[in-house]
Design a protein around this motif. Sequence first.
Motif, PDB file in Angstrom:
ATOM      1  N   GLY A  21     -21.259 -68.921   2.841  1.00 61.77           N
ATOM      2  CA  GLY A  21     -21.301 -68.117   4.049  1.00 61.77           C
ATOM      3  C   GLY A  21     -22.715 -67.777   4.477  1.00 61.77           C
ATOM      4  O   GLY A  21     -23.089 -67.959   5.647  1.00 61.77           O
ATOM      5  N   LEU A  22     -23.525 -67.305   3.543  1.00 60.93           N
ATOM      6  CA  LEU A  22     -24.883 -66.881   3.895  1.00 60.93           C
ATOM      7  C   LEU A  22     -25.753 -68.057   4.313  1.00 60.93           C
ATOM      8  O   LEU A  22     -26.515 -67.967   5.284  1.00 60.93           O
ATOM      9  N   MET A  23     -25.652 -69.190   3.597  1.00 60.54           N
ATOM     10  CA  MET A  23     -26.552 -70.291   3.931  1.00 60.54           C
ATOM     11  C   MET A  23     -26.193 -70.922   5.274  1.00 60.54           C
ATOM     12  O   MET A  23     -27.063 -71.485   5.948  1.00 60.54           O
ATOM     13  N   ASN A  24     -24.953 -70.794   5.724  1.00 62.07           N
ATOM     14  CA  ASN A  24     -24.598 -71.303   7.047  1.00 62.07           C
ATOM     15  C   ASN A  24     -24.919 -70.313   8.154  1.00 62.07           C
ATOM     16  O   ASN A  24     -25.352 -70.714   9.241  1.00 62.07           O
ATOM     17  N   ILE A  25     -24.730 -69.039   7.899  1.00 63.14           N
ATOM     18  CA  ILE A  25     -25.075 -68.043   8.907  1.00 63.14           C
ATOM     19  C   ILE A  25     -26.567 -68.090   9.206  1.00 63.14           C
ATOM     20  O   ILE A  25     -26.994 -68.051  10.371  1.00 63.14           O
ATOM     21  N   VAL A  26     -27.382 -68.225   8.174  1.00 62.63           N
ATOM     22  CA  VAL A  26     -28.835 -68.277   8.374  1.00 62.63           C
ATOM     23  C   VAL A  26     -29.265 -69.646   8.899  1.00 62.63           C
ATOM     24  O   VAL A  26     -29.970 -69.754   9.905  1.00 62.63           O
ATOM     25  N   GLY A  27     -28.829 -70.717   8.244  1.00 66.89           N
ATOM     26  CA  GLY A  27     -29.281 -72.050   8.603  1.00 66.89           C
ATOM     27  C   GLY A  27     -28.865 -72.476   9.993  1.00 66.89           C
ATOM     28  O   GLY A  27     -29.646 -73.097  10.729  1.00 66.89           O
TER      29      GLY A  27
END
Length: 432
Positions: A278-284
Motif C-alpha cells: 500500500g505505501l509503496m504504491n501510494i508514494v510511487g
Amino acid sequence: MPFNFGTPYQNVRSAMNYNYRTFKQNPWGEITGSLGDLGTFLPVVFAMERKWGLVSLNSTLIFSGLANILSGAFFGVPVVVQPMMFIASKSLLRDQYSPYAIGAGLSVGVVVLLLAVTGLLERVGKIVPVPIVKGIQLGAALSILINAGFFFNELPWLGLPWVGLDPDTLIWVAFATLFFLGRANRNKKIPSAVILLTYAILYSMVARLGLPEPGIELPHLRIPFLRLVEIKNGLLAAGIVQLPLTISNSVIAVTQLSHDLLPTRPAPSPTSLGISIGLMNIVGCMFNGMPICFGSGGYAAQYRYGARSGAGVMLLGVVMVLFGLMVGSPPIWWLRAFSETLLNILLFAAGIDLASTVAQTLNASSHSTLEANERWLVMLVTAGGLLVFKDSWLGLALGVALWIVLRLQDKAAEYFARRNRSGGGETQPLLS
C-alpha cells in the motif's frame, strides 16, 4: 487482529545480521538470485515507458529500488518487487494513457493498505478462489503476448528471402532461438532472460547511440495532475481485477512460499506485506512510477538462482536507484536507443514466463482429476473474459459466476448424497 505498528520492524536488526552472514557465505548466489526476476520486470517497464509514456522509468526504478532495499532490510528473505502485471498488460493492450494506469495502482494500494491495517487482508485472501487468480495471471500473460505479437506481425520476414532482410528481423530470429535454447537448458546458473536482456542493452549502446552523457534527474511529482475521476476510472478499468491477484499472489502466496522455502526464517506476515504494498504504491504512483507489488513467482525465481536472504534484493535495489537517478533526461538515452525488436522479444519472453508459471502452479493443491479439470475451465473462462470484454470487471465476473455455479453443483450433489444415506429411499425389500 488490528495492525501492530511494531510488528514489521521488530526483527530488523536480526534480518540485517542474517543478510550480512548469508551474503558473506554465498555472495555469488545472492547476486545471481537477485537477477532472477529482472527478465520479467524490465521489459514490462520498458514497454510502458517506450510505447505510450504510461509511466516514468526514472521514478519506477527509484521507487522500486527503494522498495527492494526496505523489504530486504525488514524481512530478511528474497522477496522482490515486480510490476502489477494485470494493470501493465491492460494498459499496453488497450493503450490507456498514464493517469488511468497510475490511478489503478494508486486505488489498489489504498484498498490493500486499508485491509492490512484493519486486519482483514488475510481473511479476504483466503476467500479468493485459486483458479480465478490463475485466470487473471493467464489473462495478463496473454495480453502481453498479444501486445508483442502486434509488432511481430509487421516484420517483413514472412514470405521474403533471407538475403536483404531488415537487421531487426535477423535480431528477432536470433533472439528467439537463443531464448528457447536457454529455456531448454535445465542446468542454468544465471537466468537466460537476464542474459538476453544484458545483450539487448549492450547492443543498443554499441550499435545505436554509444555511451550516454552523464546526468541526474529526480522524479517529477504527479499529485496536481491526478484527478479523482482518473483514479475511479483506473480502478474500474484494471484495479478491480488486479486487487484479488495482488491479495492472493503478492500477500498470501508470498507468506506461504516463505514458510516452505526458508522454514528457519520468520516469514513476512500478510499484514506487513499489505502495508508495504500500500505505501509503496501510494508514494510511487504520485511520482508517476509503475504500480508494483511483491510476487510469489519473483520470490521463487530469486530462490531458484541462489538467493537465501534479503542481501541480494537490497543490492539490486541500490543499483536500481542509482540507474534511476543517472539515466539522464527523458527520453531516456538507452531506452531511446533500444531496438523495437529487442524490446518486443523480451516482452514476449516475459509473457511466456508468466504463462508457464500459471500452468505449473494451477493444480498444485487439487485433490482429484475432476477438481483439476474444473480449475482449468474456470481459469480459461476468466482469462478469456478479461481479453474479450473491454471492461475488465465483466471478465472477472464471468469467471466468478462459473466458479459459483460449480460450487452450487457440489453442494447439490452433497445434499442428495446425504439424503440417500439418511433413508431417503427404500431400505427394506417389499417382499421378504
